[in-house]
Scaffold this active site. Sequence first.
Site, short mmCIF file in Angstrom:
data_model
loop_
_atom_site.label_atom_id
_atom_site.label_comp_id
_atom_site.label_asym_id
_atom_site.label_seq_id
_atom_site.Cartn_x
_atom_site.Cartn_y
_atom_site.Cartn_z
N HIS A 109 1.31 4.00 1.92
CA HIS A 109 1.78 4.81 3.05
C HIS A 109 3.30 4.94 3.03
O HIS A 109 4.03 4.00 2.69
CB HIS A 109 1.31 4.20 4.36
CG HIS A 109 -0.14 4.46 4.65
ND1 HIS A 109 -0.85 3.80 5.63
CD2 HIS A 109 -1.02 5.34 4.09
CE1 HIS A 109 -2.10 4.24 5.65
NE2 HIS A 109 -2.21 5.19 4.73
N HIS A 167 -7.54 -0.51 5.59
CA HIS A 167 -6.49 0.39 6.06
C HIS A 167 -6.24 1.49 5.02
O HIS A 167 -6.17 2.67 5.35
CB HIS A 167 -5.22 -0.42 6.32
CG HIS A 167 -4.07 0.37 6.84
ND1 HIS A 167 -4.08 1.00 8.06
CD2 HIS A 167 -2.85 0.63 6.29
CE1 HIS A 167 -2.92 1.60 8.25
NE2 HIS A 167 -2.16 1.41 7.18
N ASP A 213 -0.40 -4.23 6.60
CA ASP A 213 -1.19 -3.52 7.60
C ASP A 213 -2.68 -3.87 7.54
O ASP A 213 -3.52 -3.12 8.03
CB ASP A 213 -1.01 -2.01 7.43
CG ASP A 213 0.36 -1.54 7.87
OD1 ASP A 213 1.21 -2.40 8.20
OD2 ASP A 213 0.62 -0.32 7.85
N HIS A 260 4.01 -4.45 11.34
CA HIS A 260 4.49 -3.68 12.49
C HIS A 260 4.56 -4.55 13.75
O HIS A 260 3.75 -5.48 13.91
CB HIS A 260 3.56 -2.49 12.78
CG HIS A 260 3.55 -1.45 11.71
ND1 HIS A 260 4.39 -0.36 11.73
CD2 HIS A 260 2.79 -1.32 10.59
CE1 HIS A 260 4.15 0.39 10.66
NE2 HIS A 260 3.18 -0.17 9.96
N HIS A 283 0.86 -1.20 0.00
CA HIS A 283 0.00 0.00 0.00
C HIS A 283 0.88 1.24 0.00
O HIS A 283 2.10 1.14 0.13
CB HIS A 283 -0.98 -0.01 1.17
CG HIS A 283 -0.37 0.06 2.53
ND1 HIS A 283 0.39 -0.96 3.07
CD2 HIS A 283 -0.40 1.04 3.49
CE1 HIS A 283 0.79 -0.63 4.29
NE2 HIS A 283 0.34 0.58 4.55
N ASP A 293 5.63 4.96 5.18
CA ASP A 293 6.47 4.02 5.93
C ASP A 293 6.54 2.64 5.29
O ASP A 293 7.19 1.75 5.82
CB ASP A 293 6.02 3.92 7.38
CG ASP A 293 4.62 3.34 7.54
OD1 ASP A 293 3.74 3.66 6.74
OD2 ASP A 293 4.42 2.55 8.49
N HIS A 294 5.91 2.50 4.11
CA HIS A 294 6.01 1.24 3.36
C HIS A 294 6.62 1.43 1.98
O HIS A 294 6.98 0.44 1.33
CB HIS A 294 4.63 0.58 3.24
CG HIS A 294 4.12 0.05 4.54
ND1 HIS A 294 4.17 -1.29 4.87
CD2 HIS A 294 3.60 0.68 5.62
CE1 HIS A 294 3.68 -1.46 6.09
NE2 HIS A 294 3.33 -0.28 6.56
#
Length: 253
Positions: A56, A112, A131, A169, A54, A58-59
Amino acid sequence: MDLEVFLCRTDNFGVLVHDPETGLTASIDAPDADAVIAAADRRGWTISHVFTTHHHTDHVEGNLALKEKYGCEVIGPINEAVAIPGLDRTMADGDTFGFGDHTVHVIETPGHTAGHICYHFADEKLLFAADTLFALGCGRLFERPAADMWHSLQKLAVLPDETAIYFGHEYTLSNARFALTIDPDNERLKARTAEIEALRAEGRFTIPTTLALEKETNPFLRAGDPAIRRNLLMETKTNEEVFAEIRKRKDNF
C-alpha cells in the site's frame, strides 16, 4: 536495539530499528521519506534497510527517496514483489535473515493484502505487525477473505505473550470504542479504554502493545470467547464466522 517511533502522514507510525553494535538502521516501511529522514537525523543514524510489510502506498511511498539518499536495501514480501518500489530482496513465510547479530523471522499474514508480512525479532521479543494486527484491532480486508486473516492472526497469537507489538497506524481510540460494542462486559477492556483516552488526550502514542494485552482485550483475537459469542448471538458458529462478523461490524462502525 534502539527504537525511534514517530508519526507520518496523518496516522501512520514510522519506526526505526537501530543496532548500536553495527550501526545498521532499518525503517519499518517508508510511509513518508521526509519524516523517516528527519527521525534518522534526530538520532544521528543512517538508514541501511527498509523492511517493507506490504504494497500500500502509505507504506512504500518513501522507498525510492530513501534508496536515493542512503543507498539502503529494501526488503519485502515475495508475493507482492511487483508492486513494491525499489525492492532488492524478497522474503517468504518462514524465511529468516540477519540484521547485524540479530535474526529476523518473516511471518506471512495475508488478509489486509494478499502477501503482507510481519517481521519478528524472536530473541528480542519484538514484532512489527504493520496492518495485520493493531492495538485492539486488525487490518481491513482488502485482498483476502476473513478466514485467511483469522488464520494469519492465529500465527501471531502463538508468539510469546510478552512480545512487544509495533503496528502501522494510530487507530487505537476508535478501535477501543468499537471493541466495547463487541465485548461490553470485559473489565480489562474498560480499564484499557480509559487509559487510551487519557493517553490520546495528552497527545501521546498508544504504541507498542503486547500480545498478552491483545489476547485479553482485542475482539479480533477473541472470536472463541463465550461472552463475545453470546453478545453476537453466534454461540454455535465457527471462529472464522464470528471473526468475519466482527470485522464486518468494524467496517461499518
